[in-house]
Scaffold this motif. Structure first.
Motif, PDB file in Angstrom:
ATOM      1  N   ALA A   1      10.047 -27.218  62.437  1.00 25.29           N
ATOM      2  CA  ALA A   1      11.381 -27.730  62.335  1.00 25.29           C
ATOM      3  C   ALA A   1      11.697 -28.816  63.052  1.00 25.29           C
ATOM      4  O   ALA A   1      12.650 -29.628  62.574  1.00 25.29           O
ATOM      5  CB  ALA A   1      12.561 -26.706  62.302  1.00 25.29           C
ATOM      6  N   VAL A   2      10.974 -29.078  64.062  1.00 28.12           N
ATOM      7  CA  VAL A   2      11.420 -30.473  64.966  1.00 28.12           C
ATOM      8  C   VAL A   2      11.090 -31.714  64.191  1.00 28.12           C
ATOM      9  O   VAL A   2       9.941 -31.908  63.544  1.00 28.12           O
ATOM     10  CB  VAL A   2      10.312 -30.288  65.959  1.00 28.12           C
ATOM     11  CG1 VAL A   2      10.412 -31.598  67.038  1.00 28.12           C
ATOM     12  CG2 VAL A   2      10.641 -29.524  67.064  1.00 28.12           C
ATOM     13  N   ALA A   3      11.879 -32.523  64.304  1.00 21.07           N
ATOM     14  CA  ALA A   3      11.826 -33.843  63.569  1.00 21.07           C
ATOM     15  C   ALA A   3      10.915 -34.719  64.344  1.00 21.07           C
ATOM     16  O   ALA A   3      10.953 -34.940  65.414  1.00 21.07           O
ATOM     17  CB  ALA A   3      13.384 -34.525  63.521  1.00 21.07           C
ATOM     18  N   ARG A   4       9.903 -35.233  63.758  1.00 19.40           N
ATOM     19  CA  ARG A   4       8.740 -35.865  64.432  1.00 19.40           C
ATOM     20  C   ARG A   4       9.055 -37.326  64.780  1.00 19.40           C
ATOM     21  O   ARG A   4       9.512 -38.167  64.031  1.00 19.40           O
ATOM     22  CB  ARG A   4       7.499 -35.717  63.556  1.00 19.40           C
ATOM     23  CG  ARG A   4       7.220 -34.209  63.261  1.00 19.40           C
ATOM     24  CD  ARG A   4       5.569 -34.209  63.003  1.00 19.40           C
ATOM     25  NE  ARG A   4       5.078 -32.802  62.768  1.00 19.40           N
ATOM     26  CZ  ARG A   4       4.102 -32.602  62.626  1.00 19.40           C
ATOM     27  NH1 ARG A   4       3.090 -33.304  62.448  1.00 19.40           N
ATOM     28  NH2 ARG A   4       3.577 -31.141  62.494  1.00 19.40           N
ATOM     29  N   PRO A   5       8.662 -37.845  65.778  1.00 18.99           N
ATOM     30  CA  PRO A   5       8.768 -39.172  66.056  1.00 18.99           C
ATOM     31  C   PRO A   5       7.716 -40.030  65.465  1.00 18.99           C
ATOM     32  O   PRO A   5       6.884 -39.640  64.762  1.00 18.99           O
ATOM     33  CB  PRO A   5       8.432 -39.297  67.696  1.00 18.99           C
ATOM     34  CG  PRO A   5       7.463 -38.018  68.040  1.00 18.99           C
ATOM     35  CD  PRO A   5       8.108 -37.215  66.999  1.00 18.99           C
ATOM     36  N   LYS A   6       8.148 -41.211  65.319  1.00 18.99           N
ATOM     37  CA  LYS A   6       7.348 -42.363  64.666  1.00 18.99           C
ATOM     38  C   LYS A   6       6.479 -43.241  65.723  1.00 18.99           C
ATOM     39  O   LYS A   6       6.900 -43.590  66.419  1.00 18.99           O
ATOM     40  CB  LYS A   6       8.142 -43.349  64.026  1.00 18.99           C
ATOM     41  CG  LYS A   6       7.445 -44.417  63.083  1.00 18.99           C
ATOM     42  CD  LYS A   6       8.495 -45.225  62.450  1.00 18.99           C
ATOM     43  CE  LYS A   6       7.634 -46.059  61.465  1.00 18.99           C
ATOM     44  NZ  LYS A   6       8.600 -47.257  60.973  1.00 18.99           N
ATOM     45  N   VAL A   7       5.113 -42.932  65.206  1.00 18.24           N
ATOM     46  CA  VAL A   7       4.223 -44.020  66.154  1.00 18.24           C
ATOM     47  C   VAL A   7       4.315 -45.324  65.365  1.00 18.24           C
ATOM     48  O   VAL A   7       4.064 -45.563  64.308  1.00 18.24           O
ATOM     49  CB  VAL A   7       2.648 -43.494  65.892  1.00 18.24           C
ATOM     50  CG1 VAL A   7       2.014 -44.351  66.485  1.00 18.24           C
ATOM     51  CG2 VAL A   7       2.527 -42.213  66.669  1.00 18.24           C
ATOM     52  N   LEU A   8       4.783 -46.250  66.184  1.00 18.63           N
ATOM     53  CA  LEU A   8       5.176 -47.795  65.788  1.00 18.63           C
ATOM     54  C   LEU A   8       3.661 -48.572  65.572  1.00 18.63           C
ATOM     55  O   LEU A   8       3.422 -49.229  64.575  1.00 18.63           O
ATOM     56  CB  LEU A   8       6.087 -48.518  66.443  1.00 18.63           C
ATOM     57  CG  LEU A   8       7.300 -48.024  66.604  1.00 18.63           C
ATOM     58  CD1 LEU A   8       8.306 -48.833  67.688  1.00 18.63           C
ATOM     59  CD2 LEU A   8       8.208 -47.888  65.278  1.00 18.63           C
ATOM     60  N   VAL A   9       2.964 -48.232  66.721  1.00 23.03           N
ATOM     61  CA  VAL A   9       1.696 -49.090  66.840  1.00 23.03           C
ATOM     62  C   VAL A   9       0.864 -48.306  67.844  1.00 23.03           C
ATOM     63  O   VAL A   9       1.425 -47.751  68.754  1.00 23.03           O
ATOM     64  CB  VAL A   9       1.977 -50.594  67.298  1.00 23.03           C
ATOM     65  CG1 VAL A   9       2.555 -50.914  68.559  1.00 23.03           C
ATOM     66  CG2 VAL A   9       0.671 -51.349  66.937  1.00 23.03           C
ATOM     67  N   ASN A  10      -0.659 -48.378  67.596  1.00 23.57           N
ATOM     68  CA  ASN A  10      -1.359 -47.689  68.586  1.00 23.57           C
ATOM     69  C   ASN A  10      -2.806 -48.478  68.419  1.00 23.57           C
ATOM     70  O   ASN A  10      -3.724 -47.998  67.976  1.00 23.57           O
ATOM     71  CB  ASN A  10      -1.418 -46.233  68.380  1.00 23.57           C
ATOM     72  CG  ASN A  10      -2.343 -45.616  69.692  1.00 23.57           C
ATOM     73  OD1 ASN A  10      -2.271 -46.139  70.609  1.00 23.57           O
ATOM     74  ND2 ASN A  10      -2.825 -44.649  69.408  1.00 23.57           N
ATOM     75  N   THR A  11      -2.863 -49.588  68.710  1.00 27.69           N
ATOM     76  CA  THR A  11      -4.103 -50.412  68.900  1.00 27.69           C
ATOM     77  C   THR A  11      -4.250 -50.914  70.098  1.00 27.69           C
ATOM     78  O   THR A  11      -3.555 -50.809  71.122  1.00 27.69           O
ATOM     79  CB  THR A  11      -3.766 -51.557  67.906  1.00 27.69           C
ATOM     80  OG1 THR A  11      -2.947 -52.600  68.346  1.00 27.69           O
ATOM     81  CG2 THR A  11      -3.451 -51.006  66.546  1.00 27.69           C
ATOM     82  N   ALA A  12      -5.504 -51.862  70.473  1.00 27.52           N
ATOM     83  CA  ALA A  12      -5.974 -52.557  71.585  1.00 27.52           C
ATOM     84  C   ALA A  12      -4.795 -53.584  71.988  1.00 27.52           C
ATOM     85  O   ALA A  12      -4.648 -54.023  73.025  1.00 27.52           O
ATOM     86  CB  ALA A  12      -7.318 -53.205  71.441  1.00 27.52           C
ATOM     87  N   SER A  13      -3.992 -53.803  70.950  1.00 26.40           N
ATOM     88  CA  SER A  13      -2.927 -55.316  71.093  1.00 26.40           C
ATOM     89  C   SER A  13      -1.540 -54.672  71.329  1.00 26.40           C
ATOM     90  O   SER A  13      -1.032 -55.359  72.283  1.00 26.40           O
ATOM     91  CB  SER A  13      -3.120 -56.315  70.049  1.00 26.40           C
ATOM     92  OG  SER A  13      -2.545 -55.425  68.845  1.00 26.40           O
ATOM     93  N   ALA A  14      -1.305 -53.523  71.174  1.00 26.73           N
ATOM     94  CA  ALA A  14       0.091 -53.025  71.353  1.00 26.73           C
ATOM     95  C   ALA A  14       0.095 -51.463  71.040  1.00 26.73           C
ATOM     96  O   ALA A  14      -0.716 -50.958  70.145  1.00 26.73           O
ATOM     97  CB  ALA A  14       1.049 -53.830  70.375  1.00 26.73           C
ATOM     98  N   GLN A  15       1.018 -50.762  71.720  1.00 27.63           N
ATOM     99  CA  GLN A  15       1.273 -49.427  71.692  1.00 27.63           C
ATOM    100  C   GLN A  15       2.882 -49.327  71.658  1.00 27.63           C
ATOM    101  O   GLN A  15       3.639 -49.707  72.260  1.00 27.63           O
ATOM    102  CB  GLN A  15       0.786 -48.395  72.481  1.00 27.63           C
ATOM    103  CG  GLN A  15      -0.903 -48.492  72.471  1.00 27.63           C
ATOM    104  CD  GLN A  15      -1.506 -47.659  74.009  1.00 27.63           C
ATOM    105  OE1 GLN A  15      -1.536 -48.311  75.063  1.00 27.63           O
ATOM    106  NE2 GLN A  15      -2.155 -46.548  73.631  1.00 27.63           N
ATOM    107  N   GLY A  16       3.217 -48.274  70.793  1.00 28.58           N
ATOM    108  CA  GLY A  16       4.875 -48.176  70.852  1.00 28.58           C
ATOM    109  C   GLY A  16       5.142 -47.097  69.906  1.00 28.58           C
ATOM    110  O   GLY A  16       4.676 -46.545  69.008  1.00 28.58           O
ATOM    111  N   ALA A  17       6.359 -46.248  70.303  1.00 29.09           N
ATOM    112  CA  ALA A  17       6.797 -45.191  69.622  1.00 29.09           C
ATOM    113  C   ALA A  17       8.138 -45.174  69.452  1.00 29.09           C
ATOM    114  O   ALA A  17       8.929 -45.955  70.192  1.00 29.09           O
ATOM    115  CB  ALA A  17       6.409 -43.846  70.209  1.00 29.09           C
ATOM    116  N   MET A  18       8.942 -44.554  68.582  1.00 25.03           N
ATOM    117  CA  MET A  18      10.362 -44.542  68.130  1.00 25.03           C
ATOM    118  C   MET A  18      10.773 -43.316  67.892  1.00 25.03           C
ATOM    119  O   MET A  18       9.980 -42.338  67.672  1.00 25.03           O
ATOM    120  CB  MET A  18      10.788 -45.306  66.892  1.00 25.03           C
ATOM    121  CG  MET A  18      12.255 -45.418  66.462  1.00 25.03           C
ATOM    122  SD  MET A  18      12.618 -46.742  65.441  1.00 25.03           S
ATOM    123  CE  MET A  18      12.518 -48.010  66.429  1.00 25.03           C
ATOM    124  N   SER A  19      11.980 -42.756  68.501  1.00 23.61           N
ATOM    125  CA  SER A  19      12.622 -41.449  68.189  1.00 23.61           C
ATOM    126  C   SER A  19      12.554 -41.235  66.575  1.00 23.61           C
ATOM    127  O   SER A  19      13.057 -42.163  65.963  1.00 23.61           O
ATOM    128  CB  SER A  19      14.070 -41.398  68.958  1.00 23.61           C
ATOM    129  OG  SER A  19      14.843 -42.225  68.423  1.00 23.61           O
TER     130      SER A  19
END
Length: 845
Positions: free
Chosen positions: A733-751
């Motif tokens: 039931a947990v709302a999943r976070p969003k992976v914005l980017v996960n590459t050699a140039s950038a990594q990021g996530a959002m709530s």
């Protein structure tokens, strides 16, 4: 007249000193263990340190309203017995602190200690539980002294000009009485065996006086036994009290020590350890020592002026300064006491060398995080000395105690969860077997600080309540120790931490048979404390797979190392806000290259890895966790129960175990392995556990890891960890976070709610935040932000580590709608705990 309340400061046994000591792990020598007490500071340094951190609270505790508010900080824990006990103690302590007069000196009255047994009963889930809480109460017998009172000796501005003629004999009498009382509280368990086994020449046949070991130096046993004899002889009651035979034995043993003059190959034993052992003996036997013997023993004390500069830092300086204070007290030499006190105060200034850092982390043995080792010892000892000197001509100023309190509550408090003080903050001490949980050691100094630092009562009472009850914090907070490459995140449901190492720091150290397998620990070790409240990892050191530490990406082998562990990478950074944070590091060691990223937000942590490459032949894994198995797990594969032996699940996409949930955020699965492991007598991790091998029960350890295969070239991972998960349905039931980017140039996530985010731009680029909205950076930069109506609010720091001009832009449907250029602070230039400017970028034209 009201009495003030504080917890008494315990004195560590000499074995704490003997367990390990050091001249620096670089040469393989030992380093001082966490032990007992110390003290001082400087009003100006206190101001500087308070200005350097924007998280330290300063609510006056000299008013009834502030005292009540501080005590109420524990109300949330009052639902259980331990919480109610802590609340009652805190209320009493803070209420009584209203009688303290804030001034340049602390209360002058001599205190006595007593122990009160408090027992309460409550009902939890239908079961009546009785909790025994032993609280040592320090009851002051007089009113607080102000700088204008009739017994005032000197203000803080005149302390440095004191000489013997200005110090009345009463101050030396007070100081000696306090020191003596404290030393009488040291355990003397060795006395019964030591007294009859002492030979006619004052030695023990089972002590190897020729030993020169750098670690556990055998001759120290001699002084431990003499100290025990001195305690039982000086105690007012008991079969050995004032016994002529015992006195004769003590004198014979001391003369034998002077005659032998044993030496270690470790300077710490020779110049700190021996003197620390002699101090209780000299104080307790003072009037009974012949003058020649007394002079010979005092001659071993090391003058501060003769200590080499590279040894006169951090906790080592505190130990040397204590020698000066004790020697000055015994000889009635004001200059020695003042010199020691001034040296102690100097350690409270912000430094970029060993000692207190601007982010309130504590470094020792170079720029190495040691808040839970040397730093803990430093806190205990500083409070110890402040209690000795209070109300005398050498007392510390209020500002000094505020700095020390800030270190306790902001520098150490965030690292504590239940019985757990984060291994990542303990250096090579993480492989020691603790006879007492480190958080327990914190109770006495925090309790004493309630009286010594009334300005800081609110955060002190909150921390003390947690320590007394092993309770969780009632709010979420994130602490970024950017000077030490360490991130700590606390929520009411659990704890996360991330330990990193960069070109600017030392990751860890090994030596003296300790932490020999800890190579991978600073390369992203991520400890997860949830339902076990600190018991998840305790005692696991001898059975851990050290190539699979939680959070690390590593090949299936452990490189050997001795001394300091360094890393050539500059691209390591972290940012923290009030309740979330991010960390990013580029790993470049042992043929392994990887980009690793973490985003902590509320009860969730997102971990990303990209561009994972390895030139060796071993398989490479990213370990989500390696922890004690608690018996049952629910996963995407099914329910796994195992009380003995081994068990395995493959291709796990989600897992609920031990109150923690794990979610794989990409199409990869993880393997869950439960292994029954047993201690061996030849444990290579630490010598401290070897004696347990024959009696210890097998331990079941659960490891959840992602297999990247042999010699990966460009592998990646993405997963989330969530606290407060009781089972499969709750996790799903947990709302999943969003992976914005996960590459050699950038990594990021959002709530999951699309509001808070973190990005590591490893190179100039653009990342989409939401439909039509993107963030662009023209340099490598780490950002922690949130979307608020028409703005993107950001904290940022130069990820390359060099500082310089960085331009950030927001784009709406491909058009630039907000832009700001800033001079980003480098990783070594930050001057605040949240080490960057806050930017506002409009998201509409």
């Amino acid at each position: 007249m009201k009495s003030t309340v504080a917890l008494t400061v315990a004195v560590a046994t000499l074995s704490a000193f003997a367990a390990g000591c050091g001249g620096g792990a670089e040469s393989g020598s030992a380093s001082p263990t966490s032990s007992a007490a110390l003290a001082p500071s400087d009003p100006s340094s206190g101001t500087a340190l308070a200005a350097a951190t924007d998280t330290a609270a300063s609510a006056p505790a000299t008013t009834a309203s502030a005292a009540s508010a501080a005590a109420n900080a524990l109300t949330a824990t009052g639902a259980n017995t331990q919480g109610a006990t802590a609340h009652a103690l805190a209320t009493s302590a803070v209420t009584d602190s209203s009688s303290i007069k804030t001034s340049s000196t602390a209360p002058t009255t001599t205190a006595t200690s007593s122990t009160a047994q408090k027992s309460t009963t409550t009902t939890a889930t239908g079961t009546t539980q009785t909790v025994q809480t032993t609280v040592a109460v320090l009851a002051a017998t007089g009113q607080a002294q102000t700088s204008t009172g009739p017994t005032a000796k000197a203000t803080s501005s005149s302390i440095n000009q004191l000489n013997a003629s200005e110090v009345v004999a009463a101050d030396f009498t007070t100081l000696l009485s306090r020191i003596r009382t404290e030393y009488l509280g040291i355990s003397a368990w060795q006395a019964d065996a030591a007294i009859p086994s002492l030979t006619a020449i004052g030695e023990w046949t089972d002590v190897n006086y020729a030993d020169r070991s750098v670690g556990e130096w055998k001759p120290m046993t001699h002084l431990e036994r003499v100290r025990a004899m001195a305690i039982v002889y000086s105690t007012s009651t008991g079969k050995y009290s004032k016994s002529p035979a015992v006195k004769d034995g003590i004198l014979r043993a001391l003369r034998a020590w002077v005659l032998r003059n044993p030496e270690s190959d470790n300077w710490w034993h020779n110049t700190i350890g021996v003197q620390s052992a002699l101090m209780p003996i000299l104080v307790l036997m003072d009037a009974d020592l012949p003058s020649d013997l007394r002079s010979s023993l005092l001659a071993t004390f090391v003058p501060l002026s003769s200590v080499p500069a590279d040894r006169k830092t951090g906790q080592n300086l505190v130990w040397y300064a204590t020698q000066a204070v004790v020697k000055g007290t015994l000889t009635h030499t004001s200059a020695d006491v003042a010199t020691g006190r001034d040296a102690l105060r100097s350690t409270l200034a912000v430094t970029t060398s060993e000692g207190l850092q601007a982010d309130l982390s504590f470094q020792q043995h170079g720029n190495q995080l040691y808040s839970g080792g040397y730093g803990l010892s430093y806190l205990v000892d500083m409070v110890h000395m402040a209690n000795w000197l209070r109300g005398t001509a050498w007392a510390f100023a209020n500002a000094d105690m505020n700095v020390l309190s800030d270190f306790a509550t902001v520098g150490i408090g965030p690292l504590v969860r239940g019985d757990w003080l984060d291994w990542g903050a303990r250096g090579r001490e993480m492989t020691r077997q603790d006879s007492t949980p480190k958080p327990t050691v914190l109770r006495d100094p925090i309790g004493s600080l309630l009286n010594l630092a009334p300005d800081r009562s609110t955060p002190l009472v909150t921390l003390l309540g947690r320590l007394l009850t092993s309770a969780a914090p009632t709010t979420t907070s994130t602490t970024g120790y950017w000077r030490s490459d360490f991130l700590a995140h606390q929520t009411p449901k659990g704890y996360f931490s991330v330990k990193m190492v960069s070109k600017r720091t030392i990751g860890t150290e090994s030596g003296n048979g300790e932490n020999l397998l800890g190579y991978w620990s600073p390369f992203g070790a991520t400890f997860i404390v949830g339902g076990g409240n600190g018991n998840e990892y305790l005692g696991l050191q001898p059975v851990l797979d050290w190539s699979a530490l939680p959070g690390t990406t590593a090949p299936e082998f452990v490189p050997s190392f001795t001394g300091y562990l360094r890393h050539s990478e500059e691209r390591v950074a972290l940012l923290s806000a009030a309740s979330n944070g991010m960390a990013s590091m580029q790993v470049n060691t042992q043929g392994l290259l990887a980009k690793k990223f973490w985003f902590v937000d509320g009860d969730m942590m997102v971990a990303l890895g990209s561009d994972i490459r390895y030139s060796g032949t071993q398989r490479v894994r990213t370990t989500l966790n390696q922890t004690r198995w608690v018996g049952t797990a629910n996963s995407s594969v099914g329910t796994l129960s195992s009380s003995t032996g081994n068990a395995t699940q493959s291709n796990v996409k989600w897992l609920a175990h031990g109150g923690v949930g794990y979610i794989l955020l990409d199409d990869k699965g993880a393997a869950l392995n439960v292994n029954e492991r047993r201690l061996t007598g030849s444990d290579p991790t630490t010598t401290a556990f070897a004696a347990l091998a024959s009696t210890a029960k097998p331990v079941q350890v659960a490891t959840l890891a992602i297999d990247h295969g042999t010699g990966p070239q460009g592998a990646s991972y993405a997963y989330a960890v969530v606290h407060g998960i009781a089972g499969a349905s709750q996790l799903q039931a947990v709302a999943r976070p969003k992976v914005l980017v996960n590459t050699a140039s950038a990594q990021g996530a959002m709530s999951a709610d699309g509001v808070r985010f973190a990005i590591a731009f490893h190179q100039p680029g653009q990342v989409t935040l939401s439909t039509g909205l993107a963030l662009q950076a023209d340099q490598a930069v780490a950002v922690l932000g949130q979307i608020v109506v028409t703005q993107v609010q950001l904290h940022s720091v130069d990820l390359a580590g060099n500082g310089g001009t960085i331009t950030l832009r927001t784009l709406k449907d491909g058009q630039v709608v907000g832009q700001q250029t800033l001079i980003a602070p480098s990783n070594t230039q930050r001057t605040r705990q949240t080490p960057s400017s806050t930017l506002s970028l409009a998201t509409t034209k």
